[in-house]
Design a protein around this motif. Structure first.
Motif, PDB file in Angstrom:
ATOM      1  N   UNK A 162      41.118  30.111   4.115  1.00 28.95           N
ATOM      2  CA  UNK A 162      41.144  29.309   5.335  1.00 28.95           C
ATOM      3  C   UNK A 162      42.470  28.567   5.492  1.00 28.95           C
ATOM      4  N   UNK A 163      43.478  28.915   4.675  1.00 31.49           N
ATOM      5  CA  UNK A 163      44.759  28.219   4.730  1.00 31.49           C
ATOM      6  C   UNK A 163      45.385  28.311   6.119  1.00 31.49           C
ATOM      7  N   UNK A 164      46.038  27.223   6.506  1.00 37.43           N
ATOM      8  CA  UNK A 164      46.789  27.251   7.751  1.00 37.43           C
ATOM      9  C   UNK A 164      45.943  27.151   8.999  1.00 37.43           C
ATOM     10  N   UNK A 165      44.698  26.694   8.859  1.00 38.28           N
ATOM     11  CA  UNK A 165      43.850  26.382  10.005  1.00 38.28           C
ATOM     12  C   UNK A 165      43.480  24.903   9.899  1.00 38.28           C
ATOM     13  N   UNK A 166      42.797  24.368  10.889  1.00 35.02           N
ATOM     14  CA  UNK A 166      42.357  22.982  10.778  1.00 35.02           C
ATOM     15  C   UNK A 166      40.856  22.926  11.026  1.00 35.02           C
ATOM     16  N   UNK A 167      40.125  22.420  10.035  1.00 36.71           N
ATOM     17  CA  UNK A 167      38.667  22.509  10.021  1.00 36.71           C
ATOM     18  C   UNK A 167      38.051  21.118  10.132  1.00 36.71           C
ATOM     19  N   UNK A 171      30.537  22.378   8.166  1.00 36.59           N
ATOM     20  CA  UNK A 171      29.100  22.455   7.895  1.00 36.59           C
ATOM     21  C   UNK A 171      28.543  23.821   8.282  1.00 36.59           C
ATOM     22  N   UNK A 172      29.019  24.384   9.396  1.00 39.80           N
ATOM     23  CA  UNK A 172      28.565  25.706   9.827  1.00 39.80           C
ATOM     24  C   UNK A 172      29.020  26.789   8.851  1.00 39.80           C
ATOM     25  N   UNK A 173      30.267  26.702   8.417  1.00 41.28           N
ATOM     26  CA  UNK A 173      30.783  27.659   7.427  1.00 41.28           C
ATOM     27  C   UNK A 173      30.005  27.519   6.123  1.00 41.28           C
ATOM     28  N   UNK A 174      29.735  26.284   5.735  1.00 47.44           N
ATOM     29  CA  UNK A 174      28.993  26.029   4.497  1.00 47.44           C
ATOM     30  C   UNK A 174      27.619  26.683   4.543  1.00 47.44           C
ATOM     31  N   UNK A 200      45.903  23.410   2.925  1.00 46.69           N
ATOM     32  CA  UNK A 200      46.413  23.155   4.275  1.00 46.69           C
ATOM     33  C   UNK A 200      45.388  23.514   5.361  1.00 46.69           C
ATOM     34  N   UNK A 201      44.174  22.977   5.246  1.00 47.84           N
ATOM     35  CA  UNK A 201      43.167  23.306   6.255  1.00 47.84           C
ATOM     36  C   UNK A 201      42.584  22.059   6.933  1.00 47.84           C
ATOM     37  N   UNK A 202      43.289  20.940   6.813  1.00 46.57           N
ATOM     38  CA  UNK A 202      42.821  19.723   7.479  1.00 46.57           C
ATOM     39  C   UNK A 202      43.935  19.049   8.291  1.00 46.57           C
ATOM     40  N   UNK A 203      44.922  19.823   8.702  1.00 42.58           N
ATOM     41  CA  UNK A 203      46.032  19.263   9.467  1.00 42.58           C
ATOM     42  C   UNK A 203      45.525  18.587  10.746  1.00 42.58           C
ATOM     43  N   UNK A 204      45.974  17.354  10.954  1.00 39.99           N
ATOM     44  CA  UNK A 204      45.597  16.631  12.158  1.00 39.99           C
ATOM     45  C   UNK A 204      44.236  15.973  12.098  1.00 39.99           C
ATOM     46  N   UNK A 205      43.538  16.111  10.968  1.00 39.00           N
ATOM     47  CA  UNK A 205      42.223  15.506  10.828  1.00 39.00           C
ATOM     48  C   UNK A 205      42.335  14.086  10.300  1.00 39.00           C
ATOM     49  N   UNK A 245      36.290  14.161   3.322  1.00 43.53           N
ATOM     50  CA  UNK A 245      35.246  14.155   2.285  1.00 43.53           C
ATOM     51  C   UNK A 245      33.928  14.795   2.721  1.00 43.53           C
ATOM     52  N   UNK A 246      33.385  14.458   3.929  1.00 40.74           N
ATOM     53  CA  UNK A 246      32.124  15.114   4.300  1.00 40.74           C
ATOM     54  C   UNK A 246      32.274  16.627   4.479  1.00 40.74           C
ATOM     55  N   UNK A 247      33.444  17.058   4.971  1.00 41.84           N
ATOM     56  CA  UNK A 247      33.672  18.499   5.103  1.00 41.84           C
ATOM     57  C   UNK A 247      33.666  19.174   3.735  1.00 41.84           C
ATOM     58  N   UNK A 248      34.356  18.582   2.777  1.00 42.00           N
ATOM     59  CA  UNK A 248      34.404  19.142   1.429  1.00 42.00           C
ATOM     60  C   UNK A 248      33.047  19.075   0.750  1.00 42.00           C
ATOM     61  N   UNK A 249      32.316  17.980   0.985  1.00 39.78           N
ATOM     62  CA  UNK A 249      30.975  17.860   0.403  1.00 39.78           C
ATOM     63  C   UNK A 249      30.066  18.980   0.886  1.00 39.78           C
ATOM     64  N   UNK A 250      30.128  19.270   2.182  1.00 39.86           N
ATOM     65  CA  UNK A 250      29.292  20.336   2.742  1.00 39.86           C
ATOM     66  C   UNK A 250      29.605  21.675   2.096  1.00 39.86           C
ATOM     67  N   UNK A 251      30.883  21.988   2.015  1.00 36.62           N
ATOM     68  CA  UNK A 251      31.294  23.265   1.422  1.00 36.62           C
ATOM     69  C   UNK A 251      30.910  23.337  -0.049  1.00 36.62           C
ATOM     70  N   UNK A 252      31.115  22.245  -0.774  1.00 42.97           N
ATOM     71  CA  UNK A 252      30.766  22.213  -2.188  1.00 42.97           C
ATOM     72  C   UNK A 252      29.273  22.351  -2.413  1.00 42.97           C
TER      73      UNK A 252
END
Length: 576
Positions: free
Chosen positions: A56-61, A67-70, A86-91, A97-104
């Motif tokens: 997912x490098x070079x995108x912004x999630x 959560x949908x990807x997770x 590099x997937x949270x540019x501009x966030x 943290x919640x995005x990473x928690x969902x994926x984890x």
């Protein structure tokens, strides 16, 4: 006939893709905000049988997209490799943290067994590390081999959380008979400093499995380097050690040289821009001469190494038939010294592996062999200012590629960054940070820690110059930004900050035996400015006024600055 060949080739490529198990959206620049924006990705994840890797490098999630990807990953039990740099540019940092928690959580639910976790170039800070803390402690990471967290702004707090998580994972996995055996660790440009590096060193020592360690540009001084040196001795398979642009000084360099004597598999050593100095270089020469049989690269550039020590290094590489590169650029050899080193390498028939000496600083004007006090980071305030301004930054880009490349970057001087300034303050370094210096410093310092905030305040204030308007304004603007952020943070303890300040100024004693700084007029001038600002509490003014009015030898050298501060404190107190 040709059509059949093309079809066979396409079929072969398709099978190769499936066998590799990788789904890639790398570098597509997608802005993935919500579930609707990732419908295509979610479907492809669902349909990909045997999915092992997701790029997912070079995108912004965003949070909803993550959560949908997770959700789609929850059934992928074969999953192994997370390429999520590099997937949270501009966030907002709070989104990460919640995005990473969902994926984890999804990976844990799937029963995945990770081998690669790459979250580099995501400026998530300590909170981001908390976002992967649960994952790192879980069975999903018992099999982890590569952990890449380059340029994430973890700071000391994040480094400690990371170290504790790895230690926990190793302990639990060992108890279950499959100990965590991390091979590659990348955490450059993270402001780990001594405390973060020391905590990680303990984790490294427990695992004992590392083959590559990349920790450049982390503001680590001799205490942290010594801790890492001790840990490296327990990692017998270590091949690559990159600690570029930290501050070894003699103590750290000698400790590291001693540690390397115990290792036989080391191929790449990058201690460029680490201020190893002559004693450290001599110790390294001894280690190279006695061991490191398959060494391929040795970088001791920009280390204030003099001719005699550089010659010792050159002579030490005799017989190292695997050596491909020796970098001694940017040291203090002088014209004759450069020629002597080149002649020495020529006599060994190894001239082609010696890097350029084009940035040599020339022979030192004075003999600084007695500057051992600089080895102690508590004495950094006493270091000669001109010497500190020679510290320069070097960009590290090797982490993006795999473990097969050994080349380290060509030595290239760069302006100092915030970490360099806070490690070795000087007016010139502060000005070179540019117009955004206040914001950069504000982002660098962990204001949740009152002591760290007080230390940063004093370091910035130490370069204050009343007669230089540019420096004066830069100092006051930086201090205002730092303290406004601190006092606006709900968890910040203002009383503890003032107490730490008084301890560091030597006005009260600490139970922890904290060594006071060398008080200079700039400290008091800056404080005089601060107490007049709206963010500074009235009750703290009274506390400072009480201590500043006492007789104290620490402040005697500050003369007029002390009197001005006392007068201002009395005025502000009376007006409140």
């Amino acid at each position: 006939m040709a059509t059949d060949i093309v079809a066979q080739l396409a079929d072969s490529l398709a099978k190769a893709g499936v066998e590799d198990g990788e789904l890639s959206y790398k570098g597509q620049g997608r802005k993935l905000d919500d579930a609707q924006s990732v419908e295509e990705i979610v479907k492809e994840i669902h349909d990909f049988e045997g999915l092992q890797a997701l790029r997912l490098e070079g995108n912004t999630v965003g949070v909803e997209a993550a959560q949908a990807i997770a959700k789609a990953l929850e059934t992928k039990s074969d999953f192994k490799r997370c390429y999520w740099s590099d997937m949270f540019t501009g966030r907002l940092r709070s989104e990460i943290p919640p995005a990473l928690n969902s994926l984890g959580d999804a990976l844990m639910l799937a029963g995945a067994r990770l081998t690669v976790l790459d979250l580099s170039d995501n400026a998530f800070g300590p909170d981001g590390v908390k976002g992967i803390e649960k994952l790192l402690k879980s069975t999903a990471c018992f099999t982890l081999q590569e952990l890449r967290l380059n340029n994430c702004g973890m700071g000391i707090g994040g480094g400690k959380i990371l170290a504790a998580s790895l230690t926990h994972c190793h302990r639990i996995s060992s108890a279950e008979g499959s100990p965590l055996s991390l091979k590659v660790f990348v955490a450059g440009r993270n402001r780990l400093e001594n405390d973060g590096a020391t905590a990680l060193a303990q984790a490294f020592q427990s695992m004992g499995s590392l083959e590559e360690v990349h920790m450049p540009q982390n503001g680590i001084n001799h205490a942290g380097i010594t801790a890492l040196a001790s840990a490296m001795q327990h990692n017998a398979a270590l091949r690559i050690l990159n600690l570029n642009d930290n501050t070894f000084t003699e103590k750290g360099a000698i400790a590291m040289a001693q540690a390397l004597k115990h290792l036989r598999s080391v191929q790449v050593i990058n201690f460029g821009d680490c201020l190893v100095r002559p004693a450290g270089a001599t110790a390294m020469a001894e280690t190279v001469s006695e061991g490191l049989p398959i060494l391929k690269e040795l970088n001791l550039s920009y280390g204030e190494i003099t001719e005699e020590a550089a010659l010792a290094v050159a002579q030490a590489v005799k017989g190292k038939d695997k050596l491909e590169k020796l970098d001694l650029n940017g040291n203090c050899l002088g014209e004759d010294g450069c020629m002597a080193v080149k002649d020495a390498m020529e006599s060994l028939n190894m001239a082609e592996i010696l890097g350029t000496l084009s940035d040599d600083e020339g022979e030192p004007e004075d003999d600084d062999d007695d500057d051992d006090e600089e080895d102690d980071e508590e004495d950094l305030e006493d270091v000669d200012e001109e010497e500190l301004e020679e510290e320069e930054e070097e960009e590290e880009e090797e982490e993006e590629h795999g473990t097969s490349k050994f080349s380290t970057p060509v030595s290239a001087p760069r302006p100092p960054d915030v970490s360099s300034f806070l490690s070795f303050p000087s007016p010139d370094k502060l000005l070179k940070l540019g117009a955004n210096r206040a914001l950069l410093i504000e982002q660098q310092v962990d204001v949740s820690d009152p002591t760290k905030t007080a230390e940063a305040f004093l370091k910035i204030a130490s370069v204050y110059k009343e007669e230089n308007r540019d420096v004066k304004n830069a100092v006051l603007d930086s201090i205002d930004a730092l303290l406004r952020k601190a006092y606006s943070t709900p968890s910040f303890q203002g009383c503890s900050f003032v107490s730490s300040l008084l301890v560091l100024l030597g006005l009260i004693k600490s139970e922890d035996k904290v060594k006071p700084v060398l008080v200079v007029p700039g400290h008091l001038h800056a404080l005089e400015h601060v107490v007049q600002q709206d963010y500074f509490p009235e009750q703290s003014v009274a506390v400072l006024e009480a201590f500043m009015s006492r007789s104290n030898k620490t402040l005697e050298s500050c003369g007029n600055a002390r009197h001005v501060l006392q007068s201002t404190l009395q005025r502000v107190k009376s007006e409140s």
